[in-house]
Design an enzyme around this catalytic site. Structure first.
Site, short mmCIF file in Angstrom:
data_model
loop_
_atom_site.label_atom_id
_atom_site.label_comp_id
_atom_site.label_asym_id
_atom_site.label_seq_id
_atom_site.Cartn_x
_atom_site.Cartn_y
_atom_site.Cartn_z
N GLU A 28 -10.26 -3.12 -26.55
CA GLU A 28 -11.14 -2.65 -25.64
C GLU A 28 -12.43 -2.03 -26.29
O GLU A 28 -13.50 -1.95 -25.87
CB GLU A 28 -10.95 -2.08 -24.61
CG GLU A 28 -9.82 -2.61 -23.46
CD GLU A 28 -9.82 -1.92 -22.15
OE1 GLU A 28 -9.64 -2.58 -21.18
OE2 GLU A 28 -9.68 -0.59 -22.35
N HIS A 79 12.51 -11.59 -37.20
CA HIS A 79 13.27 -12.65 -36.91
C HIS A 79 12.54 -13.85 -36.00
O HIS A 79 13.12 -14.46 -35.20
CB HIS A 79 14.66 -12.15 -36.26
CG HIS A 79 15.47 -11.61 -37.17
ND1 HIS A 79 16.02 -12.00 -38.13
CD2 HIS A 79 15.62 -10.05 -37.46
CE1 HIS A 79 16.74 -11.35 -39.00
NE2 HIS A 79 16.31 -10.05 -38.42
N LYS A 133 -12.92 -7.59 -11.96
CA LYS A 133 -12.77 -6.59 -10.82
C LYS A 133 -13.62 -7.21 -9.66
O LYS A 133 -12.99 -7.03 -8.62
CB LYS A 133 -13.05 -5.31 -11.40
CG LYS A 133 -12.37 -4.74 -12.40
CD LYS A 133 -12.73 -3.27 -12.83
CE LYS A 133 -12.12 -2.83 -14.07
NZ LYS A 133 -12.46 -1.39 -14.60
#
Length: 414
Positions: free
Chosen positions: A264, A285, A400
């Site tokens: 951000e 792994h 938003k």
């Protein structure tokens, strides 16, 4: 740096040292300016490492009554405190509910007793849709009896939804400093209150952070070097991803905290590198094959605590042993993870890949605080080297707005 906290960076053979030297000069200048700003009363999220803000008093008043505490909040309102609590060994269980997945939320509450659970709801703006949704759901779960004893809200002063609702419910409200953004809030009450409730010594966390901050103005500080290396690799070596891989389960959430902080703060205007969180030894792994033999587009940071002689000591089992385990017999589990971290570091170096190793000694409050401060400073310096604002996130606002639009459409249709 503290004696137990060391950063070593291993450059690829073709590393552009000339470009790096020029960027390091700029990075040192930025670090000195940050130190001067802190001394002048700016950057309160950094100066929080240097003072007590009453967090302990709030923790004492709230935590003594419950077996469990739920923290509601998302992003920076959650990750800092969650990272701290990951190193705690507490009688109080602190749970972080960051998402609004109804299945996950309901499952979490089913494992808890509302009579012995306290709740802290955190939203800087006080208008975060996810946290407000959680707050409404959990108030119904808690019931309205003794709600004043069970619920605490942290939000900015002023006219916002969370503060208004908390006032109507008559529950305690603590002020979120309006000058501290969520992803930089870990050393403030946002991160330190859950840490204190979990039994951590927050003075030691802040002392570790202050130790790094006090060295920021010195030439070639670890944060300045880290930022200069990262931006050099991005600008001159086509490195567009940065991998943070701690060798400790308790630092898994730290890598997630860093992922938000870096993404951000620097991901703007077509610039920045993509942060990737990994965990040693697990991701040896799953991801290490790609790291060693895939695209050469990543900068690697390994965080290696001192695990020597920790954990169970491995010995031949009664009536069950194998000479092929001679390398492991007599050694501890901590010796194994330490050896694997060292092996990963050497493997990356052998491939001539850019890799950094941060050795932190024993993982505790002090070293965790040092890590927090190091990476906040490195992020701020890196953003300045890219010429971008480290403290806004303009691109996420559209999401938003659209979320509210779609919910309003559902409301209108109903």
């Amino acid at each position: 740096m503290t004696d137990s906290y060391r950063q070593n960076i291993f450059f690829p053979n073709d590393f552009n040292k000339t470009a790096y030297d020029a960027l390091l000069i700029k990075a040192n200048d930025v670090a000195q300016k940050i130190s001067a700003q802190v001394a002048g009363g700016n950057y309160p999220f950094l100066s929080a490492a240097l003072k007590d803000d009453g967090t302990l008093d709030a923790a004492r008043k709230f935590s003594g009554k419950f077996s469990d505490v739920v923290v509601l909040g998302t992003g920076g309102s959650s990750l800092g405190g969650k990272t701290c609590c990951a190193i705690a060994d507490s009688k109080i269980n602190v749970h972080f509910l960051a998402n609004v997945d109804p299945d996950g939320f309901d499952r979490a509450l089913k494992r808890l007793d509302p009579e012995t659970t306290g709740v802290i709801a955190i939203s800087k703006s006080g208008n975060t849709a996810e946290t407000l949704c959680q707050l409404h759901a959990i108030v119904e779960w808690l019931g309205h009896n003794n709600l004043k004893e069970k619920l605490l809200v942290i939000t900015e002063a002023g006219d916002n939804v969370m503060r208004k609702i908390a006032g109507q419910l008559g529950v305690a409200i603590l002020d979120h400093n309006p000058k501290i953004g969520g992803r930089y809030s870990v050393l403030s009450i946002v991160g330190m209150l859950p840490a204190a409730i979990a039994g951590l010594d927050i003075a030691k966390i802040r002392a570790g952070a202050a130790d790094i901050l006090n060295r920021a103005s010195t030439a070639d500080s670890a944060a300045a070097i880290g930022a200069a290396v990262s931006i050099t690799l991005n600008k001159h070596h086509k490195i567009n991803q940065t991998v943070l891989m701690p060798y400790a389960d308790a630092l898994k959430t730290f890598a997630e905290w860093y992922k938000q902080l870096w993404a951000e703060s620097v991901g703007k205007n077509g610039l920045g590198t993509t942060p990737i969180d990994a965990l040693g030894t697990v991701d040896q792994h799953s991801q290490l094959q790609l790291y060693l033999d895939g695209p050469r587009d990543k900068f690697y940071t390994l965080i290696l605590p001192d695990h020597a002689e920790e954990g169970a000591r491995i010995s031949p089992l009664k009536n069950a042993s194998d000479d092929r385990l001679a390398y492991l017999y007599g050694r501890t589990m901590g010796d194994l993870i330490a050896a694997e971290g060292k092996a990963t570091l050497q493997s990356l170096k052998n491939k001539d890949l850019p890799v950094r190793c941060i050795e932190i000694g024993k993982l505790n409050e002090h070293t965790l605080g040092a890590l927090f401060m190091h990476f906040m400073l490195e992020t701020m310096i890196g953003a300045e080297l890219l010429g971008i604002n480290a403290f806004d996130q303009p691109a996420v606002e559209e999401g938003k707005i659209l979320t509210k639009k779609y919910l309003q459409e559902l409301h209108n249709a109903a």
